[in-house]
Enzyme design. Structure first.
Site, PDB file in Angstrom:
ATOM      1  CE  LYS A  48     -15.003 -15.371 -20.827  1.00  0.00           C
ATOM      2  NZ  LYS A  48     -13.552 -15.478 -20.909  1.00  0.00           N
TER       3      LYS A  48
HETATM    4  N1  T4K Z   1     -14.061 -16.865 -15.039  1.00  0.00           N
HETATM    5  C1  T4K Z   1     -13.798 -17.516 -16.171  1.00  0.00           C
HETATM    6  C2  T4K Z   1     -14.220 -18.938 -16.278  1.00  0.00           C
HETATM    7  C3  T4K Z   1     -13.151 -16.873 -17.235  1.00  0.00           C
HETATM    8  O1  T4K Z   1     -12.875 -17.545 -18.374  1.00  0.00           O
HETATM    9  C4  T4K Z   1     -12.785 -15.527 -17.078  1.00  0.00           C
HETATM   10  C5  T4K Z   1     -12.088 -14.845 -18.152  1.00  0.00           C
HETATM   11  C6  T4K Z   1     -13.097 -14.867 -15.885  1.00  0.00           C
HETATM   12  C7  T4K Z   1     -13.734 -15.567 -14.864  1.00  0.00           C
HETATM   13  C8  T4K Z   1     -12.762 -13.430 -15.666  1.00  0.00           C
HETATM   14  O2  T4K Z   1     -13.477 -12.580 -16.535  1.00  0.00           O
HETATM   15  P1  T4K Z   1     -13.021 -11.020 -16.707  1.00  0.00           P
HETATM   16  O3  T4K Z   1     -12.723 -10.481 -15.348  1.00  0.00           O
HETATM   17  O4  T4K Z   1     -11.811 -11.024 -17.623  1.00  0.00           O
HETATM   18  O5  T4K Z   1     -14.241 -10.390 -17.322  1.00  0.00           O
HETATM   19  C9  T4K Z   1      -8.473 -14.257 -21.718  1.00  0.00           C
HETATM   20  C10 T4K Z   1      -9.320 -13.171 -21.107  1.00  0.00           C
HETATM   21  O6  T4K Z   1      -8.501 -12.050 -20.714  1.00  0.00           O
HETATM   22  C11 T4K Z   1     -10.143 -13.614 -19.935  1.00  0.00           C
HETATM   23  O7  T4K Z   1     -11.130 -12.623 -19.731  1.00  0.00           O
HETATM   24  C12 T4K Z   1     -10.836 -14.940 -20.243  1.00  0.00           C
HETATM   25  N2  T4K Z   1     -11.542 -15.469 -19.098  1.00  0.00           N
HETATM   26  C13 T4K Z   1      -9.806 -15.948 -20.678  1.00  0.00           C
HETATM   27  C14 T4K Z   1     -10.453 -17.268 -21.008  1.00  0.00           C
HETATM   28  O8  T4K Z   1      -9.159 -15.464 -21.845  1.00  0.00           O
HETATM   29  P2  T4K Z   1      -5.902 -14.653 -21.713  1.00  0.00           P
HETATM   30  O9  T4K Z   1      -4.869 -14.494 -20.638  1.00  0.00           O
HETATM   31  O10 T4K Z   1      -5.939 -15.921 -22.466  1.00  0.00           O
HETATM   32  O11 T4K Z   1      -5.873 -13.404 -22.706  1.00  0.00           O
HETATM   33  P3  T4K Z   1      -4.876 -13.031 -23.885  1.00  0.00           P
HETATM   34  O12 T4K Z   1      -4.557 -11.595 -23.785  1.00  0.00           O
HETATM   35  O13 T4K Z   1      -3.739 -13.991 -23.897  1.00  0.00           O
HETATM   36  O14 T4K Z   1      -5.766 -13.222 -25.197  1.00  0.00           O
HETATM   37  C15 T4K Z   1      -6.289 -14.466 -25.547  1.00  0.00           C
HETATM   38  C16 T4K Z   1      -6.533 -14.529 -27.042  1.00  0.00           C
HETATM   39  O15 T4K Z   1      -7.439 -13.539 -27.461  1.00  0.00           O
HETATM   40  C17 T4K Z   1      -5.302 -14.341 -27.894  1.00  0.00           C
HETATM   41  O16 T4K Z   1      -5.353 -15.308 -28.923  1.00  0.00           O
HETATM   42  C18 T4K Z   1      -5.446 -12.944 -28.474  1.00  0.00           C
HETATM   43  C19 T4K Z   1      -6.937 -12.742 -28.534  1.00  0.00           C
HETATM   44  N3  T4K Z   1      -7.342 -11.356 -28.310  1.00  0.00           N
HETATM   45  C20 T4K Z   1      -7.294 -10.837 -27.050  1.00  0.00           C
HETATM   46  C21 T4K Z   1      -7.695  -9.547 -26.816  1.00  0.00           C
HETATM   47  C22 T4K Z   1      -7.609  -8.965 -25.426  1.00  0.00           C
HETATM   48  C23 T4K Z   1      -7.800 -10.614 -29.369  1.00  0.00           C
HETATM   49  O17 T4K Z   1      -7.815 -11.101 -30.516  1.00  0.00           O
HETATM   50  N4  T4K Z   1      -8.225  -9.329 -29.151  1.00  0.00           N
HETATM   51  C24 T4K Z   1      -8.197  -8.756 -27.911  1.00  0.00           C
HETATM   52  O18 T4K Z   1      -8.617  -7.589 -27.748  1.00  0.00           O
HETATM   53  O19 T4K Z   1      -7.301 -14.427 -20.980  1.00  0.00           O
END
Ligand code: T4K
Length: 408
Positions: free
Chosen positions: A200
């Site tokens: 975020k």
């Molecule tokens: N409501 C809305 C509207 C939201 O967008 C979200 C979260 C929530 C509620 C819930 O919030 P939290 O409970 O998580 O606080 C990611 C996030 O995990 C998620 O928090 C976020 N929305 C969503 C939009 O994005 P994924 O499944 O796309 O994550 P992932 O692991 O595939 O990573 C996405 C991209 O980020 C990749 O390109 C890699 C990069 N990345 C990821 C991490 C974890 C990094 O570069 N470094 C990192 O440490 O959900």
């Protein structure tokens, strides 16, 4: 610069990037400040349970959101659940489907029923007239999402909620530092929830917060996120453990220190994307109302396959072959995922249409002007020659299927 389709890595050319270029890179800020803060916590041997760093973080978030109270949490999903419990929600919760699964799962996990409602195709946020039509005697709340930081129709939604006596609670996970009519996101409805996940605009490794002007609500959530304890550490109701640790708050504060700089960088990136992709038929860069404050954290393009001959998914494959790790935020809509599609099938034409088109591209302070130019070269070439790219990808798939058949 790639000039021919044969130059694309998906068709055998070399990748535009040697290292992956990601969407969602954490905005870390000054890591010396981060380590100083963590060392301070270690020196004082206070690591969690509403420590000084978490309290400082809450104060700073409340200020940015223009509200009186902020309760920090371990993530936004738990923050939404705390809010649901603290506002005594029951039955049906109206929400958009074009969002991250957590918006719905948070409520479903508590035994509540997400009711997905269609969006305004222009803003991507809930359409208040459709929300009103979706209200039943079982509805206890509306949970709009400020998609990609663009504000929901806050005044109309407030009117609908008031007229029908239901709660209005925002999932503002994307909305930190954004405004609606000059009013900061954070102060709408009974409360709003921010996410401080690593991906975020402000990150606390994992983190979230409920912000509100309602003192009683803030008190109840503060108690509930600490097992339901009162000041005397006696529980007054069943609570949970939703607290933010001091290490997370140290990261959150450091990331917040860099917030203005992050937004400036995001905005500059946004302008480069817009100018690089201007005039490409069938391709649109998400628009923000420039009279408002925006955090420009999500760089979304819409690919209209009917015009370009290229589906968003194929553009995604092309980009990933170039080492550009794009994301389909948010596709498919949550109503098309389990358990919702089996439990309560529904058709949402605007959501489904938009979900087929959207693609998030890399932005943030770690993404340079030159990176964006290279990403846009690939996007432009692929979209402008969309029909050809699609034909060639189809031919390659047929050839591969044939080769596999022969190999059997
Ligand atoms: N409501 C809305 C509207 C939201 O967008 C979200 C979260 C929530 C509620 C819930 O919030 P939290 O409970 O998580 O606080 C990611 C996030 O995990 C998620 O928090 C976020 N929305 C969503 C939009 O994005 P994924 O499944 O796309 O994550 P992932 O692991 O595939 O990573 C996405 C991209 O980020 C990749 O390109 C890699 C990069 N990345 C990821 C991490 C974890 C990094 O570069 N470094 C990192 O440490 O959900």
């Amino acid at each position: 610069m790639k000039r021919n389709i044969g130059d694309l890595a998906v068709f055998g050319g070399s990748s535009a990037f040697l290292q992956p270029l990601y969407v969602g890179r954490p905005n870390i800020g000054d890591r010396t400040r981060f380590f100083d803060r963590v060392n301070w916590a270690l020196d004082h041997q206070w690591l969690t349970n509403g420590g000084p760093l978490a309290r400082e973080f809450e104060g700073r978030v409340a200020e940015l959101a223009g509200v009186r109270y902020c309760v920090s949490t371990c993530n936004a999903t738990v923050a939404l659940q705390l809010l649901a419990r603290a506002t005594d929600l029951t039955g049906e919760i109206i929400m958009p489907s074009l969002t991250f699964a957590a918006t719905a799962h948070a409520f479903r996990w508590l035994g509540l029923t997400p009711v997905f409602c269609d969006i305004d195709p222009v803003t991507g946020c809930l359409d208040p007239a459709l929300v009103e039509a979706a209200i039943t005697p079982q509805t206890s709340a509306i949970v709009p999402v400020h998609l990609w930081g663009r504000p929901s129709a806050v005044d109309q939604l407030a009117k609908v909620a008031a007229e029908h006596g239901v709660k209005l609670l925002y999932d503002a996970s994307h909305g930190l530092g954004c405004t609606s009519d000059g009013r900061p996101i954070g102060g709408f409805g009974q409360a709003e929830v921010f996410s401080f996940h690593a991906t975020k605009v402000v990150n606390a490794f994992e983190g979230g917060a409920v912000v509100t002007d309602d003192e009683e609500l803030a008190k109840r959530i503060r108690s509930m996120h600490n097992f339901g304890f009162n000041q005397g550490r006696v529980s007054t109701e069943a609570g949970t453990n939703g607290k933010m640790t001091e290490a997370a708050a140290a990261m959150g504060l450091t990331s917040l220190d860099a917030f203005d700089e992050t937004v400036r960088h995001n905005e500059a990136n946004y302008e480069i994307y817009r100018s690089e992709l201007a005039g490409v038929a069938g391709l649109k860069v998400v628009e923000f109302d420039r009279a408002e404050r925006n955090n420009f954290h999500y760089l979304i393009v819409e690919v209209d396959a009917a015009v370009t001959g290229l589906h968003r998914d194929l553009l995604g494959d092309v980009l990933r072959a170039e080492n550009v790790v794009c994301q389909r935020y948010f596709s498919p809509g949550v109503h098309e995922m389990e358990p919702y599609r089996s439990e309560r099938p529904v058709t949402l034409p605007h959501t489904e249409r938009l979900a087929q088109k959207v693609l998030a591209l890399p932005t943030g302070p770690t993404v340079s002007r030159e990176d964006i130019r290279r990403v846009c070269d690939v996007v432009r070439l692929s979209v402008q020659r969309g029909h050809e790219v699609t034909r060639r990808a189809d031919d390659r798939a047929k050839t591969m299927a044939g080769a596999q058949g022969k190999g059997k």
